[in-house]
Motif scaffolding. Sequence first.
Motif, PDB file in Angstrom:
ATOM      1  N   GLU A 119     -27.094  13.385 -23.735  1.00  0.00           N
ATOM      2  CA  GLU A 119     -26.658  12.017 -24.181  1.00  0.00           C
ATOM      3  C   GLU A 119     -25.309  11.496 -23.804  1.00  0.00           C
ATOM      4  N   GLN A 120     -24.486  12.615 -23.717  1.00  0.00           N
ATOM      5  CA  GLN A 120     -23.040  12.120 -23.447  1.00  0.00           C
ATOM      6  C   GLN A 120     -23.043  11.656 -21.997  1.00  0.00           C
ATOM      7  N   GLY A 121     -23.702  12.224 -21.002  1.00  0.00           N
ATOM      8  CA  GLY A 121     -23.600  11.843 -19.787  1.00  0.00           C
ATOM      9  C   GLY A 121     -24.309  10.554 -19.358  1.00  0.00           C
ATOM     10  N   GLN A 122     -25.388  10.210 -20.143  1.00  0.00           N
ATOM     11  CA  GLN A 122     -25.938   8.787 -20.238  1.00  0.00           C
ATOM     12  C   GLN A 122     -24.915   7.750 -20.603  1.00  0.00           C
ATOM     13  N   ALA A 123     -24.306   8.200 -21.524  1.00  0.00           N
ATOM     14  CA  ALA A 123     -23.276   7.057 -22.202  1.00  0.00           C
ATOM     15  C   ALA A 123     -22.139   7.016 -21.423  1.00  0.00           C
ATOM     16  N   ALA A 124     -21.558   8.010 -20.638  1.00  0.00           N
ATOM     17  CA  ALA A 124     -20.438   8.072 -19.794  1.00  0.00           C
ATOM     18  C   ALA A 124     -20.881   6.970 -18.356  1.00  0.00           C
ATOM     19  N   ARG A 125     -22.348   7.202 -18.133  1.00  0.00           N
ATOM     20  CA  ARG A 125     -22.742   6.479 -17.089  1.00  0.00           C
ATOM     21  C   ARG A 125     -22.947   4.976 -17.368  1.00  0.00           C
ATOM     22  N   ALA A 126     -23.334   4.724 -18.410  1.00  0.00           N
ATOM     23  CA  ALA A 126     -23.572   3.255 -18.833  1.00  0.00           C
ATOM     24  C   ALA A 126     -22.226   2.597 -18.929  1.00  0.00           C
ATOM     25  N   GLU A 127     -21.155   3.278 -19.568  1.00  0.00           N
ATOM     26  CA  GLU A 127     -19.786   2.881 -19.648  1.00  0.00           C
ATOM     27  C   GLU A 127     -19.248   2.543 -18.136  1.00  0.00           C
ATOM     28  N   ASN A 128     -19.377   3.711 -17.395  1.00  0.00           N
ATOM     29  CA  ASN A 128     -18.713   3.312 -16.087  1.00  0.00           C
ATOM     30  C   ASN A 128     -19.729   2.460 -15.004  1.00  0.00           C
ATOM     31  N   SER A 129     -20.911   2.273 -15.443  1.00  0.00           N
ATOM     32  CA  SER A 129     -21.599   1.474 -14.485  1.00  0.00           C
ATOM     33  C   SER A 129     -21.220  -0.177 -14.434  1.00  0.00           C
ATOM     34  N   LYS A 130     -20.284  -0.475 -15.322  1.00  0.00           N
ATOM     35  CA  LYS A 130     -19.819  -1.731 -15.212  1.00  0.00           C
ATOM     36  C   LYS A 130     -18.547  -1.725 -14.538  1.00  0.00           C
ATOM     37  N   LYS A 131     -18.510  -2.437 -13.188  1.00  0.00           N
ATOM     38  CA  LYS A 131     -17.523  -2.122 -12.524  1.00  0.00           C
ATOM     39  C   LYS A 131     -16.379  -3.281 -12.775  1.00  0.00           C
ATOM     40  N   TRP A 132     -15.234  -2.918 -12.169  1.00  0.00           N
ATOM     41  CA  TRP A 132     -14.339  -3.846 -12.875  1.00  0.00           C
ATOM     42  C   TRP A 132     -14.438  -5.413 -12.141  1.00  0.00           C
ATOM     43  N   TRP A 133     -15.028  -5.507 -11.104  1.00  0.00           N
ATOM     44  CA  TRP A 133     -15.047  -6.797 -10.255  1.00  0.00           C
ATOM     45  C   TRP A 133     -16.305  -7.666 -10.873  1.00  0.00           C
ATOM     46  N   GLN A 134     -17.133  -6.825 -11.716  1.00  0.00           N
ATOM     47  CA  GLN A 134     -18.333  -7.478 -12.193  1.00  0.00           C
ATOM     48  C   GLN A 134     -18.058  -7.415 -13.725  1.00  0.00           C
ATOM     49  N   PHE A 135     -17.130  -8.115 -14.328  1.00  0.00           N
ATOM     50  CA  PHE A 135     -16.979  -8.124 -15.506  1.00  0.00           C
ATOM     51  C   PHE A 135     -17.677  -8.871 -16.306  1.00  0.00           C
TER      52      PHE A 135
END
Length: 137
Positions: A119-135
């Motif tokens: 669950e922690q890995g899934q949460a981290a991936r969800a958070e990092n999936s938003k790239k800075w240029w795709q705000f």
Amino acid sequence: MKKTSALIATTLLVSASAFAQQPDASQVDKAKERVVEHREMAEGKREMAAEKQLKKEEKRMMAEEKRAAAMEKKEARKADKAMEAEEQSTAGKEEAKGLEKQQAKKAEQVRKEMDKGSEQGQAARAENSKKWWQFWK
């Protein structure tokens, strides 16, 4: 006597016009020459006017030809621009199709990864999936 004097007076009047001074042959020749000169001048003027008219007509035809050539060039340029725009739009459509495919693949990847790991890995991936240029996502 009255009759004879009247007759003489009438005869003198009628004969006076017969004895009137006739023009000399040289005067008649001069007059004929002037008439001929005037006719030649008139003919020359007519010829000059006809030449001017021909020149005007030639100039007008040349101007029309130039206008027609310019219009043809203009239409050719428009056709070339239209063809270029069409080529660019088809290239743009192909690029858009490629981008859509790429986005669809990424969306599938994200879905595949969401189910894997803790669950922690899934949460981290969800958070990092938003790239800075795709705000905006």
